[in-house]
Design an enzyme around this catalytic site. Sequence first.
Site, PDB file in Angstrom:
ATOM      1  N   ASP A 103       4.022  -6.707  -0.584  1.00 57.16           N
ATOM      2  CA  ASP A 103       3.556  -5.382  -0.976  1.00 57.16           C
ATOM      3  C   ASP A 103       3.334  -4.579   0.298  1.00 57.16           C
ATOM      4  OD1 ASP A 103       2.311  -3.221  -2.219  1.00 57.16           O
ATOM      5  OD2 ASP A 103       1.247  -4.518  -3.642  1.00 57.16           O
ATOM      6  N   ASP A 205       4.375   0.536  -1.850  1.00 54.76           N
ATOM      7  CA  ASP A 205       3.192   1.224  -2.360  1.00 54.76           C
ATOM      8  C   ASP A 205       3.381   2.749  -2.325  1.00 54.76           C
ATOM      9  OD1 ASP A 205       0.306   0.722  -3.104  1.00 54.76           O
ATOM     10  OD2 ASP A 205      -0.033   2.039  -1.381  1.00 54.76           O
ATOM     11  N   GLU A 247       6.611   2.039  -6.039  1.00 54.06           N
ATOM     12  CA  GLU A 247       5.555   2.498  -6.946  1.00 54.06           C
ATOM     13  C   GLU A 247       5.579   4.023  -6.953  1.00 54.06           C
ATOM     14  OE1 GLU A 247       0.706   2.296  -7.538  1.00 54.06           O
ATOM     15  OE2 GLU A 247       1.595   2.582  -5.584  1.00 54.06           O
ATOM     16  N   HIS A 321      -2.911  -4.572 -10.875  1.00 58.48           N
ATOM     17  CA  HIS A 321      -4.240  -4.607 -10.260  1.00 58.48           C
ATOM     18  C   HIS A 321      -4.965  -3.260 -10.303  1.00 58.48           C
ATOM     19  CE1 HIS A 321      -1.574  -2.892  -7.371  1.00 58.48           C
ATOM     20  NE2 HIS A 321      -2.604  -2.515  -6.620  1.00 58.48           N
ATOM     21  N   ASP A 322      -4.286  -2.210 -10.732  1.00 59.94           N
ATOM     22  CA  ASP A 322      -4.912  -0.885 -10.834  1.00 59.94           C
ATOM     23  C   ASP A 322      -5.239  -0.507 -12.274  1.00 59.94           C
ATOM     24  OD1 ASP A 322      -4.625  -0.410  -8.063  1.00 59.94           O
ATOM     25  OD2 ASP A 322      -2.608   0.418  -8.339  1.00 59.94           O
TER      26      ASP A 322
END
Length: 552
Positions: A103, A205, A247, A321-322
């Site tokens: 990531d 990201d 993302e 995870h968000d």
Amino acid sequence: MAPTKQDPDWWKNCVVYQIYPRSFQDSNGDGIGDIPGIISRLDYLQTLGVGIIWLSPVFKSPMRDNGYDISDYRNVAAQFGTLEEMEMLVAESAARNIRILMDLVVNHTSDQHDWFQESRSSRDSCFREYYIWRDPGPDGAAPNGMQSVFGGPAWTFDVQTEQYYFHQFAPEQPDLNWQNETLRSEVQTIIEFWLDRGIAGFRLDVIDLIAKEPDRGITANGPRLHDYLRELAENSFRGRSVLSVGEAWSATPETALLYSGRERRELSMVFQFEHVTQQWEDRLGKWQPKDFDLIALKRIFNKWQAALESDGWNSLFWGNHDLPRAVSKYGNDGKYRVQSAKMLATILHLMKGTPYIFQGEELGMTNIRFNELSDFRDIETLNYHDICIGNGMSEADFIAGANENGRDNARTPMQWEPGGTAGFTEGEPWIAVNPNAMRINAVACLADKDSIYWHYQNLIALRKKIEVIVHGRYEPILPEHPEIFAYRRVSESSAVVMIANFSGGPVTFDIPDSASVGGASISSNYTPRFSFQRRMTFLPYEAQAIICDSRR
Ligand code: GLC
Ligand code: CA
């Protein structure tokens, strides 16, 4: 070891499993998950059948945003392990046919990164241009009124050189300046550094934000965004079959094709968020949840499936995870937890695209219910608490909103065993373990052939065996039905029909001719059905998939 001479689309029949390292498995009792912990759980993932692990950031970081603030791209955070342990993870995973996706956060760094330390030291520093510095406005105020994603101004004044720097997230996450060519080539060498260590690819990201132009108020989709991405892919992937997932909260079907279109040579796919943000009209909307609307949700999925039918590629996910836990948000985490978790999995895994599983989803892990602000750890939640209260929201309403949509729901420790810290740590976990680990845990799931875990295992295996699931056309069925989610996947010779009752009560419904088929059951969360009749009644959250001949 880097994937070289292989199918460039090797990831299309794989399922990705996201690990949030901090919360997966602790190996040394400090209460924080780590790389040796992950290695010790690889057999579990191999049995599940996933082909790729997406590892949330493990780079050196002061952990202001749990690793999404990197201070050294070529090293591993001491609390997670060492570079050697990272290499061991790559090797041990490869031995189990699992590849590692790292990531990479290159929209911004940590303020502790050497680049930023140098950059802020003097206006003449050769790193000055790696970041975005501007003079104060006439009255000493920020250059403009732009706001950061985590709340508060996107500009912070730095006394040393008397200028403001730009940050779209926390002040400790200064934005990198992609207009600077040297910075861009630094990013290329970081990518090569990791590819040389056997990494299969990267999740990039907030990649839609890198080409910001703050002087013009531009954050997402800056004019040079796609030039930068093409340059990056050309110079650092260089013919290797690298999996790259961007993302992109701003992605629409049109822009998704710009990133992932075959001829564009930019990214393999993007994460879009329309289906999980349909209720958040604005930034405060997340903390004031609304009722769920299935028809709207289906319209979004159907639109994306159609738009990327022949070019580009979808990423398929309910959670990360968000985001809150899928079964709590879209299913039923009480009476029908098992059925609804399996239904959600079935709907997603038989669509066209690459499915992503967030750790614990395969156990049906649920949102946690915190009572007080001091239980929360997430920087976004804590910042928004102050903003929402300042806007007149009550404390109780904010806690309720955070319990429904807050990021900590996904970050409570993985539930391996019943009791104690659920087998996550021998120490004090950095965030509370969900008390329902007593019932919901991996030991219980592995022992029960009817569990959510084995349901996922079957779906993952189907994608390897049945081509139409990977490449077949997608055709919605009953798109405007308020409770039924159904579609057909079709190729020359075979078709898969998936029908699900997305509600907590029995539903009687009529299906069109194209869906009334007989064949073999490939997935079921009740008694398997071998044919779909014109009129049927499905039980709460029942989801069935049948494969049949498409030439009849
Ligand atoms: C992405 C990450 C999120 C992080 C943010 C800033 O949205 O998924 O966890 O806080 O970027 O890096
Ligand atoms: Ca640890």
